[in-house]
Design an enzyme around this catalytic site. Structure first.
Site, PDB file in Angstrom:
ATOM      1  N   ARG A  16      31.724  65.056  37.992  1.00  0.00           N
ATOM      2  CA  ARG A  16      32.110  65.848  39.147  1.00  0.00           C
ATOM      3  C   ARG A  16      33.073  65.066  40.041  1.00  0.00           C
ATOM      4  O   ARG A  16      33.674  65.769  41.167  1.00  0.00           O
ATOM      5  CB  ARG A  16      31.038  66.474  40.037  1.00  0.00           C
ATOM      6  CG  ARG A  16      30.235  67.615  39.149  1.00  0.00           C
ATOM      7  CD  ARG A  16      28.967  67.954  39.597  1.00  0.00           C
ATOM      8  NE  ARG A  16      27.864  67.161  39.372  1.00  0.00           N
ATOM      9  CZ  ARG A  16      26.713  67.190  39.707  1.00  0.00           C
ATOM     10  NH1 ARG A  16      26.345  67.936  40.630  1.00  0.00           N
ATOM     11  NH2 ARG A  16      25.652  66.334  39.173  1.00  0.00           N
ATOM     12  N   GLN A  75      23.946  51.119  27.602  1.00  0.00           N
ATOM     13  CA  GLN A  75      23.644  52.666  27.064  1.00  0.00           C
ATOM     14  C   GLN A  75      24.791  53.189  26.521  1.00  0.00           C
ATOM     15  O   GLN A  75      25.646  53.705  27.195  1.00  0.00           O
ATOM     16  CB  GLN A  75      23.042  53.533  27.956  1.00  0.00           C
ATOM     17  CG  GLN A  75      22.478  54.608  27.658  1.00  0.00           C
ATOM     18  CD  GLN A  75      22.317  55.758  28.557  1.00  0.00           C
ATOM     19  OE1 GLN A  75      22.783  55.570  29.719  1.00  0.00           O
ATOM     20  NE2 GLN A  75      21.424  56.835  28.438  1.00  0.00           N
ATOM     21  N   ASN A 171      13.065  65.344  44.040  1.00  0.00           N
ATOM     22  CA  ASN A 171      13.086  63.865  43.453  1.00  0.00           C
ATOM     23  C   ASN A 171      14.293  63.050  43.824  1.00  0.00           C
ATOM     24  O   ASN A 171      15.544  63.455  43.631  1.00  0.00           O
ATOM     25  CB  ASN A 171      13.070  64.107  41.858  1.00  0.00           C
ATOM     26  CG  ASN A 171      13.058  62.715  41.044  1.00  0.00           C
ATOM     27  OD1 ASN A 171      13.030  61.613  41.894  1.00  0.00           O
ATOM     28  ND2 ASN A 171      13.464  62.903  39.947  1.00  0.00           N
ATOM     29  N   ASN A 229      27.589  62.785  44.041  1.00  0.00           N
ATOM     30  CA  ASN A 229      28.163  63.446  42.715  1.00  0.00           C
ATOM     31  C   ASN A 229      29.420  64.008  42.886  1.00  0.00           C
ATOM     32  O   ASN A 229      29.814  64.100  41.992  1.00  0.00           O
ATOM     33  CB  ASN A 229      27.311  64.396  42.337  1.00  0.00           C
ATOM     34  CG  ASN A 229      25.719  64.045  42.053  1.00  0.00           C
ATOM     35  OD1 ASN A 229      25.452  63.046  41.233  1.00  0.00           O
ATOM     36  ND2 ASN A 229      24.693  64.465  42.813  1.00  0.00           N
ATOM     37  N   TYR A 368      60.506  37.855  62.809  1.00  0.00           N
ATOM     38  CA  TYR A 368      59.572  37.571  61.723  1.00  0.00           C
ATOM     39  C   TYR A 368      59.433  35.880  61.696  1.00  0.00           C
ATOM     40  O   TYR A 368      60.235  35.166  61.532  1.00  0.00           O
ATOM     41  CB  TYR A 368      60.470  37.913  60.452  1.00  0.00           C
ATOM     42  CG  TYR A 368      59.715  37.472  59.246  1.00  0.00           C
ATOM     43  CD1 TYR A 368      58.436  37.756  59.151  1.00  0.00           C
ATOM     44  CD2 TYR A 368      60.123  36.262  58.374  1.00  0.00           C
ATOM     45  CE1 TYR A 368      57.672  37.352  57.960  1.00  0.00           C
ATOM     46  CE2 TYR A 368      59.583  36.017  57.200  1.00  0.00           C
ATOM     47  CZ  TYR A 368      58.416  36.479  57.152  1.00  0.00           C
ATOM     48  OH  TYR A 368      57.631  35.861  55.856  1.00  0.00           O
ATOM     49  N   ALA A 425      70.915  30.927  72.205  1.00  0.00           N
ATOM     50  CA  ALA A 425      70.731  32.312  71.298  1.00  0.00           C
ATOM     51  C   ALA A 425      71.804  32.417  70.327  1.00  0.00           C
ATOM     52  O   ALA A 425      73.041  31.798  70.585  1.00  0.00           O
ATOM     53  CB  ALA A 425      70.908  33.462  72.753  1.00  0.00           C
ATOM     54  N   ARG A 442      76.832  28.456  66.419  1.00  0.00           N
ATOM     55  CA  ARG A 442      77.430  29.826  66.633  1.00  0.00           C
ATOM     56  C   ARG A 442      78.910  29.895  66.732  1.00  0.00           C
ATOM     57  O   ARG A 442      79.491  28.422  67.219  1.00  0.00           O
ATOM     58  CB  ARG A 442      76.835  30.865  67.356  1.00  0.00           C
ATOM     59  CG  ARG A 442      77.093  30.125  68.805  1.00  0.00           C
ATOM     60  CD  ARG A 442      76.398  31.260  69.965  1.00  0.00           C
ATOM     61  NE  ARG A 442      76.698  30.747  71.148  1.00  0.00           N
ATOM     62  CZ  ARG A 442      75.761  30.804  72.246  1.00  0.00           C
ATOM     63  NH1 ARG A 442      74.683  31.043  72.013  1.00  0.00           N
ATOM     64  NH2 ARG A 442      76.141  30.414  73.411  1.00  0.00           N
TER      65      ARG A 442
END
Ligand code: UD1
Ligand code: CA
Length: 460
Positions: A16, A75, A171, A229, A368, A425, A442
């Site tokens: 199920r 089993q 049960n 279930n 980052y 910068a 730069r």
């Protein structure tokens, strides 16, 4: 040595669930169903513990590979719960004492109930003790049929008469058995029922016929024996597990602004006077200190957050360590092996990976920082990026104490910026910047005077 043995049924497919995954590997509160059951079972300190596997046995075995002292019985095919239990006979050869049988799909069972099961079973000298509960909706469960006070047998839903279906005592599928008569009696079980399966529940009637004493232990809180279930039941149990954890935290002095939308895994620790806002998800082995503020829609996984930390809205924090008094976010991403020092500040749209940011340092906007070691009291300007990857390998960036990194800087690793240095910068830093100096990398600006007037001349 303890004469308690535990076996756990986990061979069924769980049709199920409509899943490629065996049912017992589905997760609730950050752990698989079977891990919940194993953890509770260990509270009995059993001499042996076995899991009966069948459907996708290899997946279940692999999943439990790290669990100490665990035996497996296969089993194949799965012919019912009695047939399942028969498979552990070889593992228990020559053993005496009590076998506690648990279901891999009943994750909320408490250690206290297990303790009481053992006690009841031993005190009564029973051959079998069945854990039952009185529930509002018994549909789907086996019903406990009593004669007078005593349990006479268990009837499965599909085999029950309309009268028996009205019985509200069910049960749980959890039992204690005296090992001595057990395996012989199991061989006496037939499969003449609606499902053509060998029902373990038939053992009760067999024992009663043989005048072997059968006891019941009726649990007070039926929620704890709920089996899963379907996906709906998985969600319901998740909610209950969550609710239990939330109540525990609130009782210990944590404010949950809206417990209904707060998702905290069972192993998470949170200190007193921490406030957790709606939509927060805290998973795994996370530890959060006291007097922290976790704003709405934050997810924290396997991390350590110290005291007086503020995590602003919409942050994702995985495998990170954050020291006292830090402020993170909104919209920050701390990835594994990140360490943030006391009093540091991480602002919006900042991502850290395998990076140490020293105490008092700031990365307030759009950065980052990966594979970097950053000292104390460093200022990381807006838009700074460590270029740590050349397509093949990852390289380290080192930024020493007191450095000022100007906005929009790329640090092309491996590279080091020495103590107290400045980076202008807009720089692309490819070589080390010595301590105390200014690194500038730069294009130089040129202003062409009168350029606009010349361009527009004669167009008037
Ligand atoms: C079983 C009980 C039922 C009880 C309910 C409680 C039987 C016949 N019925 O019903 O009385 O109310 O549990 O949740 O026992 N399993 C195997 N091998 C098999 C069949 C099942 O290992 O051949 C395992 C399943 O993986 C599961 C457990 O046994 O962990 C229970 O099986 P399931 O099919 O869910 O039984 P229920 O119909 O729920
Ligand atoms: Ca079941």
């Amino acid at each position: 040595m303890s004469d308690i043995h535990v076996a756990i049924l986990a061979a069924g497919q769980g049709t199920r669930m409509k899943s490629a995954l065996p049912k017992v590997l589905h997760r609730v509160g950050g752990r698989s169903l079977i891990e919940h059951v194993l953890q509770t079972a260990r509270s009995l300190d059993p001499a042996t513990m076995s899991v009966i596997v069948g459907h996708k046995a290899d997946l279940v075995r692999q999943h439990l590979a790290g669990q100490p002292h665990l035996g497996f019985a296969l089993q194949e095919p799965q012919l019912g719960t009695a047939h399942a239990l028969q498979q552990v006979e070889p593992l228990l050869k020559g053993r005496t004492g009590t076998l506690v049988l648990l279901s891999g799909d009943v994750p909320m069972l408490s250690a206290e109930t297990l303790r009481r099961l053992r006690e009841t079973h031993t005190a009564a000298g029973a051959a079998a003790t069945v854990v039952s509960a009185i529930v509002e909706r018994p549909y789907g469960y086996g019903r406990i049929v009593r004669q007078g006070d005593r349990i006479a047998r268990i009837v499965e839903e599909r085999d029950a008469s309309p009268e028996q279906r009205k019985i509200r005592e069910i049960n749980s599928g959890i039992y204690a058995f005296d090992l001595a008569p057990l395996f012989d009696a199991l061989r006496g079980i037939a499969s003449k029922n609606a499902q053509g399966e060998f029902y373990l529940t038939d053992l009760v009637a067999i024992y009663r016929r043989r005048k072997l004493p059968v006891e019941t232990l009726v649990v007070e809180n039926p929620e704890e024996i709920r089996g899963i279930n379907s996906r709906t039941e998985l969600a319901e149990v998740s909610r209950l597990v969550r609710q239990t954890k939330n109540e525990e935290l609130m009782a210990a002095g944590v404010t949950l602004v809206d417990p209904a939308t707060t998702y905290i895994d069972p192993d998470v620790q949170v200190g007193a006077d921490t406030v957790i806002h709606p939509g927060v998800v805290i998973e795994g082995h996370t530890r959060i200190g006291s007097a922290c503020e976790i704003q709405a829609h934050v997810r924290i996984v396997d991390s350590e957050i110290a005291d007086r930390v503020t995590i602003n809205n919409f942050c994702l924090i995985i495998g990170a360590r954050v020291a006292d008094g830090v402020s993170v976010g909104p919209f920050a991403h701390l990835r594994p092996e990140t360490e943030v020092g006391a009093g540091a500040k991480i602002g919006n749209f900042v991502e850290l990976k395998k990076t140490t940011l020293g105490p008092g340092s700031k990365a307030n906007h759009l950065s980052y920082l990966g594979d970097a070691t950053i000292g104390a009291n460093v200022n990381i300007g807006a838009g700074t990026i460590t270029c740590n990857y050349d397509g093949e390998k990852k390289y380290q960036t080192v930024i020493e104490d007191g450095v000022f990194i100007g906005s929009d800087t790329q640090l092309i690793a491996p590279v080091k910026v020495g103590k107290g240095a400045y980076v202008a910068a807009g720089s692309s830093i490819t070589a080390d910047v010595p301590a105390g100096s200014l690194g500038i990398a730069r294009g130089r600006q040129a202003n062409i005077e009168g350029w606009v007037a010349k361009k527009t001349k004669g167009k008037g």
